[in-house]
Design a protein around this motif. Sequence first.
Motif, short mmCIF file in Angstrom:
data_model
loop_
_atom_site.label_atom_id
_atom_site.label_comp_id
_atom_site.label_asym_id
_atom_site.label_seq_id
_atom_site.Cartn_x
_atom_site.Cartn_y
_atom_site.Cartn_z
N HIS A 172 0.24 -0.83 -2.13
CA HIS A 172 0.57 -0.94 -0.70
C HIS A 172 0.80 0.43 -0.08
O HIS A 172 0.38 0.69 1.05
CB HIS A 172 1.81 -1.82 -0.52
CG HIS A 172 2.29 -1.89 0.90
ND1 HIS A 172 1.67 -2.63 1.88
CD2 HIS A 172 3.35 -1.27 1.51
CE1 HIS A 172 2.31 -2.48 3.03
NE2 HIS A 172 3.33 -1.67 2.83
N ASP A 173 1.46 1.32 -0.82
CA ASP A 173 1.77 2.65 -0.30
C ASP A 173 0.56 3.56 -0.29
O ASP A 173 0.40 4.37 0.63
CB ASP A 173 2.89 3.29 -1.13
CG ASP A 173 4.20 2.54 -1.03
OD1 ASP A 173 4.94 2.78 -0.07
OD2 ASP A 173 4.46 1.69 -1.90
N ILE A 174 -0.28 3.44 -1.29
CA ILE A 174 -1.37 4.40 -1.45
C ILE A 174 -2.63 4.00 -0.69
O ILE A 174 -3.45 4.86 -0.33
CB ILE A 174 -1.70 4.57 -2.96
CG1 ILE A 174 -2.29 5.95 -3.25
CG2 ILE A 174 -2.65 3.50 -3.46
CD1 ILE A 174 -1.29 7.05 -3.30
N GLU A 175 -2.82 2.71 -0.40
CA GLU A 175 -4.12 2.30 0.11
C GLU A 175 -4.49 2.87 1.48
O GLU A 175 -5.69 3.03 1.75
CB GLU A 175 -4.27 0.78 0.11
CG GLU A 175 -3.51 -0.01 1.12
CD GLU A 175 -4.01 -1.47 1.16
OE1 GLU A 175 -5.06 -1.69 1.78
OE2 GLU A 175 -3.36 -2.35 0.57
N PRO A 176 -3.53 3.24 2.36
CA PRO A 176 -3.94 3.84 3.64
C PRO A 176 -4.75 5.13 3.50
O PRO A 176 -5.49 5.48 4.42
CB PRO A 176 -2.62 4.08 4.37
CG PRO A 176 -1.68 3.08 3.80
CD PRO A 176 -2.07 2.99 2.35
#
Length: 235
Positions: free
Chosen positions: A187-191
Amino acid sequence: MTILEAKNVCKAYGTKKVLNDFSLTLESGRIVGLLGPNGCGKTTFLKLVSGLLVPNAGEIAVCGTPVSEQTNRWVSYLPERSYFTAGMRVRQLLDYFSDFYEDFDRQKAEQMLLDLQIDRDMPLKSLSKGNKEKVQLVLVMARRARLYLLDEPIGGVDPAGRDYILKTIVGNYAEDATVLITTHLIHDIEPVLDEFIFLGFGGQIVMGGNADQTREYYGRSLDQLFREVFQCGNY
């Protein structure tokens, strides 16, 4: 330009096959997430690319050259666990990287440490777990490498620190370089991901591709897709 190519790579520990007939091609200018459950071979693959392990079969090349001392000059590797002596001071680590790596940009590293308010005279043992990880990332990203291998770069960092680390990753690699990241915090890394790879047990690619196109096609985030693909009993 192709930065990383793996062909039919196999790696086993004894009788346990971790990677089996694994193939992958990464082009320049991309941030790629290598995502999968514990024990699926993510860290093993990074170690193979960095030359710390040798495959049982198959080939791995960086910038068209088989993994060797030559390719190690182009690869900047952040391991999941620190390999630095706890008594070393941050300034000594800067000295070490400056002496060891011709492509290390000390000025950039010192500016990043200043942004993070990390005292260069502090010994590592006096830093929090999160700040230790930030120091390691600064050292890795301050190199002018062609391939950055980041194994769980935000695992022990608070949410505010994660934001800075992600900005550091995005802002400190050249257009002709590629970043390969493993993490459980999808969730944190996907952007920041341009592409993703879901790696299942046995080193098989379950799903992968362009991150934006995949989210648009399925109408779900990569984090949601990951949970669906790897729900208990599937892999």
